[in-house]
Design a protein around this motif. Structure first.
Motif, PDB file in Angstrom:
ATOM      1  N   ALA A 158       5.414 -22.001 -40.748  1.00 13.62           N
ATOM      2  CA  ALA A 158       4.864 -20.706 -40.365  1.00 13.62           C
ATOM      3  C   ALA A 158       5.200 -20.470 -38.884  1.00 13.62           C
ATOM      4  CB  ALA A 158       3.364 -20.660 -40.629  1.00 13.62           C
ATOM      5  N   SER A 159       4.245 -20.056 -38.090  1.00 16.26           N
ATOM      6  CA  SER A 159       4.500 -19.783 -36.672  1.00 16.26           C
ATOM      7  C   SER A 159       3.188 -19.501 -35.971  1.00 16.26           C
ATOM      8  CB  SER A 159       5.417 -18.573 -36.520  1.00 16.26           C
ATOM      9  OG  SER A 159       5.497 -18.150 -35.165  1.00 16.26           O
ATOM     10  N   GLU A 160       3.176 -19.734 -34.663  1.00 19.11           N
ATOM     11  CA  GLU A 160       2.036 -19.282 -33.866  1.00 19.11           C
ATOM     12  C   GLU A 160       1.793 -17.786 -34.056  1.00 19.11           C
ATOM     13  OE1 GLU A 160       2.371 -18.634 -29.762  1.00 19.11           O
ATOM     14  OE2 GLU A 160       4.533 -18.378 -29.751  1.00 19.11           O
ATOM     15  N   ASP A 161       2.882 -17.036 -34.319  1.00 16.74           N
ATOM     16  CA  ASP A 161       2.789 -15.579 -34.464  1.00 16.74           C
ATOM     17  C   ASP A 161       1.891 -15.175 -35.619  1.00 16.74           C
ATOM     18  OD1 ASP A 161       5.136 -16.273 -32.952  1.00 16.74           O
ATOM     19  OD2 ASP A 161       5.827 -14.210 -33.170  1.00 16.74           O
ATOM     20  N   ALA A 162       1.661 -16.090 -36.568  1.00 13.39           N
ATOM     21  CA  ALA A 162       0.826 -15.766 -37.720  1.00 13.39           C
ATOM     22  C   ALA A 162      -0.616 -15.511 -37.318  1.00 13.39           C
ATOM     23  CB  ALA A 162       0.889 -16.900 -38.739  1.00 13.39           C
ATOM     24  N   VAL A 163      -1.080 -16.165 -36.271  1.00 13.17           N
ATOM     25  CA  VAL A 163      -2.478 -16.022 -35.838  1.00 13.17           C
ATOM     26  C   VAL A 163      -2.590 -15.412 -34.448  1.00 13.17           C
ATOM     27  CG1 VAL A 163      -3.280 -17.917 -37.287  1.00 13.17           C
ATOM     28  CG2 VAL A 163      -2.542 -18.414 -34.966  1.00 13.17           C
ATOM     29  N   GLN A 164      -1.485 -15.270 -33.763  1.00 14.41           N
ATOM     30  CA  GLN A 164      -1.459 -14.681 -32.421  1.00 14.41           C
ATOM     31  C   GLN A 164      -0.261 -13.730 -32.360  1.00 14.41           C
ATOM     32  OE1 GLN A 164      -2.713 -16.772 -28.646  1.00 14.41           O
ATOM     33  NE2 GLN A 164      -0.518 -17.072 -28.486  1.00 14.41           N
ATOM     34  N   PRO A 165      -0.365 -12.569 -33.023  1.00 14.71           N
ATOM     35  CA  PRO A 165       0.798 -11.689 -33.151  1.00 14.71           C
ATOM     36  C   PRO A 165       1.215 -11.055 -31.826  1.00 14.71           C
ATOM     37  CG  PRO A 165      -1.159 -10.659 -34.063  1.00 14.71           C
ATOM     38  CD  PRO A 165      -1.546 -12.056 -33.731  1.00 14.71           C
ATOM     39  N   ASP A 176       3.448  -7.848 -30.036  1.00 15.44           N
ATOM     40  CA  ASP A 176       3.679  -6.456 -30.423  1.00 15.44           C
ATOM     41  C   ASP A 176       5.143  -6.102 -30.586  1.00 15.44           C
ATOM     42  OD1 ASP A 176       4.402  -6.468 -27.748  1.00 15.44           O
ATOM     43  OD2 ASP A 176       3.219  -4.701 -27.206  1.00 15.44           O
ATOM     44  N   ASP A 177       6.062  -6.971 -30.154  1.00 12.69           N
ATOM     45  CA  ASP A 177       7.482  -6.638 -30.261  1.00 12.69           C
ATOM     46  C   ASP A 177       8.174  -7.327 -31.437  1.00 12.69           C
ATOM     47  OD1 ASP A 177       7.271  -9.169 -29.202  1.00 12.69           O
ATOM     48  OD2 ASP A 177       8.850  -8.890 -27.700  1.00 12.69           O
ATOM     49  N   GLU A 178       7.407  -8.000 -32.315  1.00 15.44           N
ATOM     50  CA  GLU A 178       8.001  -8.620 -33.504  1.00 15.44           C
ATOM     51  C   GLU A 178       6.982  -8.662 -34.642  1.00 15.44           C
ATOM     52  OE1 GLU A 178       9.514 -12.297 -31.927  1.00 15.44           O
ATOM     53  OE2 GLU A 178       7.534 -13.219 -31.774  1.00 15.44           O
ATOM     54  N   LEU A 179       6.362  -7.515 -34.895  1.00 13.59           N
ATOM     55  CA  LEU A 179       5.286  -7.462 -35.875  1.00 13.59           C
ATOM     56  C   LEU A 179       5.725  -7.769 -37.311  1.00 13.59           C
ATOM     57  CD1 LEU A 179       3.061  -4.533 -34.585  1.00 13.59           C
ATOM     58  CD2 LEU A 179       2.504  -6.970 -34.647  1.00 13.59           C
ATOM     59  N   PRO A 180       6.941  -7.411 -37.748  1.00 12.04           N
ATOM     60  CA  PRO A 180       7.325  -7.809 -39.107  1.00 12.04           C
ATOM     61  C   PRO A 180       7.326  -9.322 -39.291  1.00 12.04           C
ATOM     62  CG  PRO A 180       8.725  -6.025 -38.355  1.00 12.04           C
ATOM     63  CD  PRO A 180       7.926  -6.468 -37.160  1.00 12.04           C
ATOM     64  N   TYR A 181       7.834 -10.047 -38.311  1.00 17.79           N
ATOM     65  CA  TYR A 181       7.835 -11.509 -38.362  1.00 17.79           C
ATOM     66  C   TYR A 181       6.408 -12.041 -38.364  1.00 17.79           C
ATOM     67  CZ  TYR A 181       8.896 -16.324 -36.812  1.00 17.79           C
ATOM     68  OH  TYR A 181       8.977 -17.685 -36.701  1.00 17.79           O
ATOM     69  N   CYS A 182       5.566 -11.494 -37.493  1.00 14.26           N
ATOM     70  CA  CYS A 182       4.174 -11.940 -37.409  1.00 14.26           C
ATOM     71  C   CYS A 182       3.453 -11.737 -38.733  1.00 14.26           C
ATOM     72  CB  CYS A 182       3.437 -11.184 -36.305  1.00 14.26           C
ATOM     73  SG  CYS A 182       4.128 -11.368 -34.653  1.00 14.26           S
ATOM     74  N   ALA A 183       3.625 -10.570 -39.325  1.00 17.11           N
ATOM     75  CA  ALA A 183       2.948 -10.261 -40.578  1.00 17.11           C
ATOM     76  C   ALA A 183       3.455 -11.162 -41.701  1.00 17.11           C
ATOM     77  CB  ALA A 183       3.160  -8.793 -40.931  1.00 17.11           C
ATOM     78  N   ALA A 184       4.756 -11.407 -41.737  1.00 18.53           N
ATOM     79  CA  ALA A 184       5.319 -12.276 -42.773  1.00 18.53           C
ATOM     80  C   ALA A 184       4.782 -13.690 -42.640  1.00 18.53           C
ATOM     81  CB  ALA A 184       6.838 -12.264 -42.697  1.00 18.53           C
ATOM     82  N   LYS A 185       4.707 -14.188 -41.420  1.00 21.39           N
ATOM     83  CA  LYS A 185       4.223 -15.555 -41.217  1.00 21.39           C
ATOM     84  C   LYS A 185       2.726 -15.674 -41.496  1.00 21.39           C
ATOM     85  CE  LYS A 185       8.067 -17.633 -40.136  1.00 21.39           C
ATOM     86  NZ  LYS A 185       8.630 -18.686 -41.033  1.00 21.39           N
ATOM     87  N   ALA A 186       1.964 -14.616 -41.220  1.00 20.00           N
ATOM     88  CA  ALA A 186       0.556 -14.616 -41.620  1.00 20.00           C
ATOM     89  C   ALA A 186       0.451 -14.708 -43.136  1.00 20.00           C
ATOM     90  CB  ALA A 186      -0.140 -13.359 -41.103  1.00 20.00           C
ATOM     91  N   GLY A 187       1.351 -14.020 -43.832  1.00 17.55           N
ATOM     92  CA  GLY A 187       1.401 -14.125 -45.281  1.00 17.55           C
ATOM     93  C   GLY A 187       1.716 -15.523 -45.755  1.00 17.55           C
TER      94      GLY A 187
END
Length: 266
Positions: free
Chosen positions: A143-150, A152-163
């Motif tokens: 996954a990624s840190e972005d999954a829980v700490q999104p 604003d300049d890569e929201l598709p990646y953040c949302a996918a990793k939260a998934g």
């Protein structure tokens, strides 16, 4: 430490470089048979050539994780070469569309989610029957840190990793009684081809050397990374391989952060 995976069989997606390649290397060192896959066969063959001492325990087959037909063909190749797998490490992924929300169109969202969320879904669906056989299995998602700490300049990646985190947690509830343990690992800013490309772009935009671009990125964008450097892929792979092992026999449904403290909350 003997991790108890000698003789196990693992499939590692995204195995031609970065975290996937180092995971394959460590699994081989622990005595597992390993299949690496990614989209490009030539790159896979070159990556496999750098994994010395496998004694016939290493196989490389190309497949696109977004393509169900290619995944079915990959499964056929894996069965023929090594039989059923015991371990699946889903490391393949892309940065995807970047920019502020209003700058990213549907195609940017769809292409990112196709690889970073539906890719893991499709790989898991294809190989889940193997992992449910024999009363012992391990499934690890990157996954990624972005999954829980999104950001604003890569929201598709953040949302996918939260998934991906939700997928891992849900699967961990479904199959643990059968002996299949499912976990996730969330790195932050690791020294991989993906972040190399990000930092090269930043270097060009700022007109500074790459190392200065990295330093400014850490200061401005990742202030809680207390070690003040990019992580190395083997530092993530160490945790992944632990979760693939008998040593992690009571770990299920967890998300291990390998992020130098980048996620600011507990």
């Amino acid at each position: 430490m003997d991790l108890g995976i000698t003789g196990r069989t693992a499939l590692v997606t995204g195995g031609d470089s970065g975290i996937g390649w180092h995971t394959a290397r460590l699994l081989l060192a622990e005595g597992a048979t390993v299949v690496v896959t990614d989209r490009d066969q030539a790159a896979l063959d070159e990556a496999a050539a750098r994994l010395d001492g496998a004694d016939g325990r290493l196989h490389a087959f190309a497949a696109d994780i977004t393509d169900t037909a290619q995944l079915a063909a990959l499964h056929d190749s894996v069965r023929e070469a090594v039989g059923e797998i015991d371990i699946l490490v889903q490391a393949a992924g892309v940065t995807g569309a970047q920019g502020l929300f209003h700058e990213i169109d549907d195609e940017g969202w769809v292409s990112t989610v196709e690889t970073d969320l539906l890719g893991p879904v499709r790989v898991t669906r294809e190989f889940l029957p193997d992992l449910r056989t024999g009363g012992w299995g391990r499934l690890v998602f990157l996954a990624s840190e972005d999954a829980v700490q999104p950001y604003d300049d890569e929201l598709p990646y953040c949302a996918a990793k939260a998934g991906v985190l939700a997928l891992a947690k849900g699967l961990s509830r479904s199959y643990a009684a059968e002996g299949l343990l499912v976990n996730a690992v969330s790195p932050a800013f690791i020294h991989t081809p993906m972040t190399d490309a990000m930092m090269q772009k930043r270097s060009e935009q700022l007109g500074v050397p790459t190392e200065e671009a990295i330093a400014s990125f850490l200061d401005e964008e990742r202030p809680y990374m207390e070690l003040k450097r990019r992580g190395e892929p083997e530092e993530v792979a160490n945790v992944v391989v632990f979760l693939c092992s008998d040593a992690a026999s009571f770990v299920n449904g967890s998300n291990y952060r390998v992020d130098s403290g980048s996620v600011a909350t507990i």
